[in-house]
Design an enzyme around this catalytic site. Structure first.
Site, PDB file in Angstrom:
ATOM      1  N   GLU A 198      54.960 -55.980 -81.986  1.00  0.00           N
ATOM      2  CA  GLU A 198      53.626 -56.457 -82.324  1.00  0.00           C
ATOM      3  C   GLU A 198      53.567 -57.867 -82.921  1.00  0.00           C
ATOM      4  O   GLU A 198      53.089 -58.054 -84.048  1.00  0.00           O
ATOM      5  CB  GLU A 198      52.941 -55.442 -83.247  1.00  0.00           C
ATOM      6  N   GLU A 340      53.175 -48.379 -77.065  1.00  0.00           N
ATOM      7  CA  GLU A 340      52.542 -47.566 -78.096  1.00  0.00           C
ATOM      8  C   GLU A 340      51.085 -47.337 -77.743  1.00  0.00           C
ATOM      9  O   GLU A 340      50.376 -48.273 -77.355  1.00  0.00           O
ATOM     10  CB  GLU A 340      52.607 -48.242 -79.475  1.00  0.00           C
TER      11      GLU A 340
END
Length: 533
Positions: A198, A340
């Site tokens: 991320e 995810e």
């Protein structure tokens, strides 16, 4: 996943959403393909992931986190469900891949794994985080599963916008990746590196300090950093896939909402979820056919993005996904592996979101790959596939995911089984003969671990198969795997599950176990009623 991702959508997508195709329903007949996770190492071909024979492979997995936290190893090792049983359960549910988050702290030579249940998992006590990872990877490989390693954080403290910090420079990030690539070289269970979790924006434009895509700043351009790290990994392990996440805002900075000027705003998405610039500015590596783009995508239980309030929801979602990452797949540029995505599933908005996302990714072997967040029940944003006991399945989530899962095909004669729940079936008649080999894998004060491998040397299959052996008085079963294992008196019974009940002529099965008491070799081993030599 982090406690985070508050980048909101600002401007620009309204026009895109208008062009979205209307979703009138969710397919209820999607069917999982067969074939497991392929043969050998994987590579890419257009928007497909293919194996060493060129066959298309779809990764349908989940995340098992903990190695990125202060525990420095998998969460749930404190539970009453043994670690191998958890992996058995993952495989039996149909998950063929596990994404394993870690921090660089867990890789240090003095790293210590904590919160391990000494009764449930005595074979892991005293092992380093990397040694536990070795055990998990090897067992997952025996189930036919694949593993993606995810550098989740530089330290156990928190997620970072950039791939480095003053304490963990880029050189450490790359060196740690090369160490892992060398450690698992030749082990085709481990298929690749998710370089950094991320990357995202920090600061407000024009004072951007976070990860950008294509800005050209060596200190902030995530695309260039992914190329540097990817090439460094491929220099020591050219067979790995390189999984590259997106950013949140391509500029690396949040939009200035106080300037009352929307003309300079950009479309910002989830942390790691914005790959809108990757088509025009791709990650280019020294080894061809290795890049897999890996966006993240979440529901309202993580953050209430503006698109959830669109009057056309959920019909607006395909255009949003197309804009951020889906176009890479649809235009045959590169494969997508959604690394995810998850939800607590506590609201109807989230249920519709998950149903639509699964339909968008497609069914069967030609759909997009994914790893659901998460196996763990202790994710505060999403909860898990299993409940707080680390055993009971959340059927509401599983029923939505199930039609899209492609189960792994076990290697080496093992079978994918849920946690053992007893035996007691009547032994089948003898059909010939069998041989047995025993290996003691570990021992500690008050217990030991071993594996019994039985080969059917008869001329016909044994169906249903059942293996029995005896132990001296005082030796008791702790846990078992690759069969339903139970003990009565001094006799242990290992029965094949209903969906893998046949042991063909010439085939072998390996039953693993932990036991309490003095380490002892199983005696009087039988396959059915035939004594093994």
């Amino acid at each position: 996943m982090s406690r985070r991702r508050l980048s909101a959508l600002i401007g620009g997508l309204a026009a895109v959403a208008t062009a979205a195709a209307l979703i009138t329903g969710i397919p209820g007949t999607a069917s999982a393909a067969t074939g497991g996770t392929g043969t050998g190492y994987l590579h890419t071909n257009g928007n497909k992931i293919v194996d060493s024979t060129g066959a298309t492979v779809r990764l349908t997995g989940l995340n098992w986190f903990g190695m990125e936290t202060d525990n420095k190893t998998f969460h749930g090792l404190w539970a009453s469900n043994p670690w191998r049983n958890m992996i058995d359960q993952m495989a039996s549910l149909g998950y063929n891949t596990v994404r394993i988050p870690f921090s660089d702290d867990a890789l240090k030579s003095n790293a210590i794994a904590t919160s391990i249940n000494t009764n449930t998992n005595p074979d892991l006590v005293g092992l380093s985080p990397l040694q536990i990872l070795d055990q998990v990877i090897n067992y997952m490989g025996s189930k036919g599963m694949r593993v993606i390693l995810d550098r989740h954080r530089p330290t156990t403290a928190q997620q970072t916008a950039l791939w480095y910090t003053p304490a963990v420079p880029e050189s450490t990030w790359i060196a740690d990746w090369q160490m892992l690539a060398r450690r698992y070289a030749g082990n085709t269970t481990v298929i690749g590196a998710d370089l950094h979790n991320e990357p995202h924006a920090e600061g407000t434009k024009p004072n951007s300090t976070g990860a950008c895509w294509g800005c050209g700043d060596q200190a902030r351009d995530w695309r260039l950093a992914a190329e540097r790290a990817g090439n460094a990994i491929l220099s020591v392990q050219p067979n790995w896939l390189i999984f590259v996440e997106g950013v949140s805002c391509p500029s690396g900075g949040e939009n200035n909402v106080w300037d009352n000027d929307t003309s300079n705003d950009e479309n910002c998405g989830w942390w790691g979820g914005n790959l809108s610039k990757a088509g025009a500015q791709p990650v280019e590596l020294s080894v061809a056919n290795r890049v897999v783009y890996s966006p993240h995508e979440y529901a309202t239980s993580v953050y209430h993005q503006t698109w959830f309030d669109d009057p056309s929801y959920p019909a607006n979602m395909p255009a949003i996904w197309d804009n951020y990452w889906g176009y890479l797949y649809k235009q045959n540029i590169a494969p997508i592996m959604v690394g995810e995505f998850g939800t607590t599933l506590q609201s109807d908005i989230d249920k519709v979101w998950l149903q639509n996302l699964m339909a968008y990714m497609g069914s069967g072997v030609n759909g997009m790959s994914f790893t659901y967040w998460s196996w763990n029940p202790d994710s505060g944003d999403t909860g898990g596939i299993v409940g707080d006991d680390w055993t009971t399945v959340n059927q509401a989530k599983q029923s939505i995911l199930q039609p899209y899962l492609i189960a792994p095909v076990p290697n080496g004669g093992g079978s994918t089984t849920p946690p053992p729940g007893g035996g007691g079936t009547t032994p089948p008649p003898a059909t010939g003969g069998c041989t047995v080999t025993y290996q003691q894998d570990n021992a500690w004060q008050g217990g030991f671990q071993g594996s019994v491998t039985v080969k059917n040397t008869g001329s016909a299959a044994v169906n249903p198969w059942q293996v029995t052996w005896t132990w001296p008085s005082g030796v008791t079963l702790g846990s078992g795997w690759n069969a339903t294992v139970a003990q009565s008196g001094t006799t242990v019974t290992a029965a094949g599950p209903s969906y893998a009940s046949s042991l063909a002529a010439g085939a072998s099965v390996t039953i693993g176990f932990t036991a309490n008491g003095t380490a002892s070799t199983p005696a009087s081993v039988k396959l059915g009623s035939a004594a093994c030599s």
